[in-house]
Design a protein around this motif. Structure first.
Motif, PDB file in Angstrom:
ATOM      1  N   GLU A   1       0.879  -1.633  -0.346  1.00 46.54           N
ATOM      2  CA  GLU A   1       0.015   0.110  -0.123  1.00 46.54           C
ATOM      3  C   GLU A   1       0.798   1.231  -0.163  1.00 46.54           C
ATOM      4  N   VAL A   2       1.936   1.160   0.823  1.00 47.27           N
ATOM      5  CA  VAL A   2       3.057   2.276   0.586  1.00 47.27           C
ATOM      6  C   VAL A   2       3.919   2.260  -0.207  1.00 47.27           C
ATOM      7  N   GLY A   3       4.040   1.057  -0.668  1.00 48.74           N
ATOM      8  CA  GLY A   3       5.509   1.831  -1.453  1.00 48.74           C
ATOM      9  C   GLY A   3       6.359   0.647  -1.474  1.00 48.74           C
ATOM     10  N   TRP A   4       6.877   0.220  -0.571  1.00 48.18           N
ATOM     11  CA  TRP A   4       7.903  -0.108  -0.024  1.00 48.18           C
ATOM     12  C   TRP A   4       7.655  -1.788  -0.240  1.00 48.18           C
TER      13      TRP A   4
ATOM     14  N   LYS B   1       0.041   2.044   7.712  1.00 46.29           N
ATOM     15  CA  LYS B   1      -1.279   2.115   6.719  1.00 46.29           C
ATOM     16  C   LYS B   1      -1.955   3.299   6.507  1.00 46.29           C
ATOM     17  N   PRO B   2      -2.075   4.003   4.287  1.00 46.89           N
ATOM     18  CA  PRO B   2      -2.392   5.341   4.402  1.00 46.89           C
ATOM     19  C   PRO B   2      -3.359   5.435   5.712  1.00 46.89           C
ATOM     20  N   THR B   3      -4.721   4.575   5.621  1.00 42.25           N
ATOM     21  CA  THR B   3      -5.241   4.975   6.763  1.00 42.25           C
ATOM     22  C   THR B   3      -5.630   5.722   7.786  1.00 42.25           C
ATOM     23  N   HIS B   4      -4.463   4.826   8.043  1.00 38.25           N
ATOM     24  CA  HIS B   4      -3.732   5.830   9.527  1.00 38.25           C
ATOM     25  C   HIS B   4      -2.488   6.976  10.348  1.00 38.25           C
ATOM     26  N   GLN B   5      -1.869   7.077   8.458  1.00 39.20           N
ATOM     27  CA  GLN B   5      -1.012   8.245   8.746  1.00 39.20           C
ATOM     28  C   GLN B   5      -1.325   9.442   8.746  1.00 39.20           C
ATOM     29  N   LYS B   6      -0.793  10.535   9.609  1.00 31.73           N
ATOM     30  CA  LYS B   6      -0.590  11.705   9.738  1.00 31.73           C
ATOM     31  C   LYS B   6      -1.735  11.747  11.378  1.00 31.73           C
ATOM     32  N   GLN B   7      -1.630  10.419  12.514  1.00 35.74           N
ATOM     33  CA  GLN B   7      -2.103  10.523  13.290  1.00 35.74           C
ATOM     34  C   GLN B   7      -0.827  10.793  14.604  1.00 35.74           C
ATOM     35  N   GLY B   8       0.299  10.321  14.300  1.00 35.87           N
ATOM     36  CA  GLY B   8       1.393  10.606  15.452  1.00 35.87           C
ATOM     37  C   GLY B   8       1.581   9.243  15.516  1.00 35.87           C
TER      38      GLY B   8
ATOM     39  N   VAL C   1      -1.019  -1.806  12.655  1.00 33.30           N
ATOM     40  CA  VAL C   1      -1.248  -0.533  11.468  1.00 33.30           C
ATOM     41  C   VAL C   1       0.129   0.011  10.738  1.00 33.30           C
ATOM     42  N   GLY C   2       0.594  -0.777  10.933  1.00 34.55           N
ATOM     43  CA  GLY C   2       2.435   0.201  11.158  1.00 34.55           C
ATOM     44  C   GLY C   2       3.397  -0.460  11.508  1.00 34.55           C
ATOM     45  N   ALA C   3       4.730  -0.527  11.488  1.00 38.79           N
ATOM     46  CA  ALA C   3       5.426  -1.510  12.125  1.00 38.79           C
ATOM     47  C   ALA C   3       7.233  -0.354  11.780  1.00 38.79           C
ATOM     48  N   VAL C   4       8.251  -0.507  12.240  1.00 39.23           N
ATOM     49  CA  VAL C   4       9.633  -0.453  11.721  1.00 39.23           C
ATOM     50  C   VAL C   4      10.550  -1.229  12.840  1.00 39.23           C
ATOM     51  N   MET C   5      11.169  -1.392  12.134  1.00 35.08           N
ATOM     52  CA  MET C   5      12.771  -2.889  12.527  1.00 35.08           C
ATOM     53  C   MET C   5      14.087  -2.253  12.345  1.00 35.08           C
ATOM     54  N   ALA C   6      14.913  -3.195  13.337  1.00 37.66           N
ATOM     55  CA  ALA C   6      16.248  -2.554  13.080  1.00 37.66           C
ATOM     56  C   ALA C   6      16.799  -3.978  12.572  1.00 37.66           C
ATOM     57  N   ILE C   7      17.863  -3.781  12.915  1.00 40.19           N
ATOM     58  CA  ILE C   7      18.785  -5.141  12.896  1.00 40.19           C
ATOM     59  C   ILE C   7      20.119  -4.896  13.473  1.00 40.19           C
ATOM     60  N   GLU C   8      20.593  -5.239  14.950  1.00 38.00           N
ATOM     61  CA  GLU C   8      21.666  -4.758  15.230  1.00 38.00           C
ATOM     62  C   GLU C   8      23.598  -5.659  14.442  1.00 38.00           C
ATOM     63  N   PHE C   9      24.142  -4.461  14.878  1.00 39.77           N
ATOM     64  CA  PHE C   9      25.745  -5.776  14.296  1.00 39.77           C
ATOM     65  C   PHE C   9      26.503  -5.054  15.345  1.00 39.77           C
ATOM     66  N   GLU C  10      28.240  -5.355  15.246  1.00 39.78           N
ATOM     67  CA  GLU C  10      28.462  -5.424  16.332  1.00 39.78           C
ATOM     68  C   GLU C  10      28.908  -3.720  17.098  1.00 39.78           C
ATOM     69  N   THR C  11      28.490  -2.665  16.376  1.00 40.52           N
ATOM     70  CA  THR C  11      28.592  -1.453  16.555  1.00 40.52           C
ATOM     71  C   THR C  11      27.121  -0.736  15.972  1.00 40.52           C
ATOM     72  N   SER C  12      27.184  -0.685  14.906  1.00 40.79           N
ATOM     73  CA  SER C  12      25.967  -0.298  14.608  1.00 40.79           C
ATOM     74  C   SER C  12      24.259  -0.665  15.037  1.00 40.79           C
ATOM     75  N   ALA C  13      23.095  -0.138  14.142  1.00 38.96           N
ATOM     76  CA  ALA C  13      22.485  -0.571  13.881  1.00 38.96           C
ATOM     77  C   ALA C  13      21.499   0.229  12.568  1.00 38.96           C
ATOM     78  N   MET C  14      21.213  -1.084  11.083  1.00 37.42           N
ATOM     79  CA  MET C  14      20.205  -0.562  10.785  1.00 37.42           C
ATOM     80  C   MET C  14      18.832  -0.442  11.141  1.00 37.42           C
ATOM     81  N   ILE C  15      17.961   0.934  10.828  1.00 36.23           N
ATOM     82  CA  ILE C  15      16.158   1.001  11.005  1.00 36.23           C
ATOM     83  C   ILE C  15      16.279   0.299   9.662  1.00 36.23           C
ATOM     84  N   LYS C  16      15.424  -0.363   9.710  1.00 35.80           N
ATOM     85  CA  LYS C  16      14.595  -0.782   8.624  1.00 35.80           C
ATOM     86  C   LYS C  16      12.873  -0.319   8.515  1.00 35.80           C
TER      87      LYS C  16
END
Length: 275
Positions: free
Chosen positions: A20-23, A71-78, A51-66
């Motif tokens: 829905e969001v094009g990812w 969901k479009p119906t729930h955007q702009k609601q904080g 209705v939404g998600a955020v994830m990260a994977i951690e490495f030795e010292t850094s982490a990447m957010i993915k």
């Protein structure tokens, strides 16, 4: 609205939200992140519905957010702000360096948390239209190196300056994985969904561009009838030129953004990022 850890059962709904969001989202990759870093994978639920998600994977010292999406119906609601603040709070004390690939429209959002834009990343696509080239069985055999694990460990450490192997080796062990290795480069590609093949991670030491071209020919020879996607650092002009030479077209733009300590990533080695 509740923010809690994601479950494996959420993957199908996550895939729907991504569409829905094009990812570009790959269920295998999501499950792998949840297996390696379950405490860094958050979902937002409205009356029990994701209705939404955020994830990260951690490495030795850094982490990447993915996979930061709502969901479009729930955007702009904080909801996105609550999701990101939850993950950011869990990450920033434990990891001196964080990074992500951002939609350019969200650059001000991430800047408010202290992220800095480092480089533009282009999403390149090839739909099977390639220039004529000769590729032989001998060349294919050359790319099928038995030293893949040792090669990736050495070159990825030179490129990113930390040990990222636990996650990366699992990431490249799919049934559809195609792996190449030469003395100064490695490449991975895999079928991710009905939309085609994702090309990455792919790294080649600067000065060994002939190895990179051999790998480009190899992946197009074996994968050429499918759509091939790759996320390419635009600052690596040799990589960009190689993709353009083989008729890839730039179809989208992201920003590689970092927070915290400068990890001095050698982008000249990066031909395509991991998914």
């Amino acid at each position: 609205m509740s923010i809690v850890w994601l479950k494996y059962a959420d993957v199908a709904e996550l895939t729907k939200i991504a569409e829905e969001v094009g990812w570009l989202l790959d269920g295998y990759h999501v499950k792998l992140m949840m297996m390696h870093s379950p405490h860094l994978c958050y979902g937002a639920y409205d009356e029990g519905v994701l209705v939404g998600a955020v994830m990260a994977i951690e490495f030795e010292t850094s982490a990447m957010i993915k996979y930061f999406m709502v969901k479009p119906t729930h955007q702009k609601q904080g909801i996105g702000r609550r999701l990101f603040a939850t993950l950011f709070g869990a990450l920033k004390e434990e990891h001196p360096s964080l990074y992500l690939h951002a939609n350019p429209a969200l650059e001000p959002f991430f800047q408010a948390y202290g992220f800095k834009s480092v480089m533009e990343v282009g999403r390149f696509l090839n739909v099977g239209k390639v220039p004529p080239f000769s590729f032989t069985n001998a060349q294919a055999k050359e790319l099928d190196s038995g030293n893949f694990d040792a090669t990736i460990r050495r070159i990825d450490m030179e490129t990113f300056g930390e040990d990222r192997m636990d996650f990366m080796m699992d990431e490249m062990e799919r049934n559809s994985s195609l792996k190449f290795a030469l003395p100064n480069s490695f490449q991975h590609s895999s079928v991710i969904n009905s939309r085609g093949v994702y090309l990455g991670p792919w790294q080649c030491r600067a000065g060994y561009e002939e190895e990179a071209e051999k790998m480009m020919q190899g992946v197009l020879y074996f994968r050429g009838l499918k759509k091939v996607f790759a996320d390419v650092p635009m600052g690596n002009t040799k990589a960009v030129s190689l993709f353009e030479k083989y008729h890839f077209q730039k179809k989208g733009t992201f920003l590689h953004m970092c927070y915290g300590e400068d990890r001095n990533v050698n982008f000249d080695n990066v031909y395509a990022f991991s998914l």
